[in-house]
Design a protein around this motif. Sequence first.
Motif, short mmCIF file in Angstrom:
data_model
loop_
_atom_site.label_atom_id
_atom_site.label_comp_id
_atom_site.label_asym_id
_atom_site.label_seq_id
_atom_site.Cartn_x
_atom_site.Cartn_y
_atom_site.Cartn_z
N VAL A 179 -18.81 58.70 18.84
CA VAL A 179 -17.87 59.76 19.20
C VAL A 179 -16.94 60.08 18.04
N MET B 148 -21.65 66.07 24.71
CA MET B 148 -21.73 64.64 24.99
C MET B 148 -22.89 64.41 25.96
N MET C 80 -17.37 59.59 26.93
CA MET C 80 -17.30 60.16 25.58
C MET C 80 -16.36 61.35 25.53
#
Length: 205
Positions: A70, A87, A103
């Motif tokens: 991330v 994501m 995320m």
Amino acid sequence: MSNKISKVKHNLKMLLFGLLVLGALVYLLVALFLASQVNRDTRRQTDAILVLGARVNFKNGINPCLKARVDHGVHLWRQTYAPLLIMSGGDDIEDGTNEADAMQKLAVSAGVPEASILKERESHSTYENLLFTRNIMQKRNLKTLLIVTEPYHMPRAALIAREMGLDFAVSPAPNSPCWNRWKFLSRYFLREPLGLIKNKMLGRW
């Protein structure tokens, strides 16, 4: 009669040994190919940055390997490689935590507006990550993609993306402990050839 049985057993043993040697050779060749691709970074401006999911929780905290993915995706977003982050990840089998949701929270806490994040919440494999993301891209008329995951995982993800006909670039996350701790001797890398061989057998490469 006993001699014939012994001969059959011997032939079966030789066949099994040959299959084991062939399997080991195939694994080694695939591993060498993957090893040659792990540091490949072709980042360029695209319509979206795709961050591939991983297990969320680890030892009473966020999985640092997922966070590294991330963080790299957010870094690329800040560098204006794409206006959107996607994501991608479904529910973890360990505790049911949704990877895409986790995320998104990490990215928002790092300063990314929710409006700049799309979520793909259903996938449970690399193949599904890319397949379901392709569906999102088609619905939103997104043409190009910058894929983010860890170095050991990137070659297989790239092969699947290419097979799906995606217009993509790649940028592996450089700071993941899942890669930097043991690199080519890590269990993460050592299982990748098996994953690629499985995808090939299923027609997913």
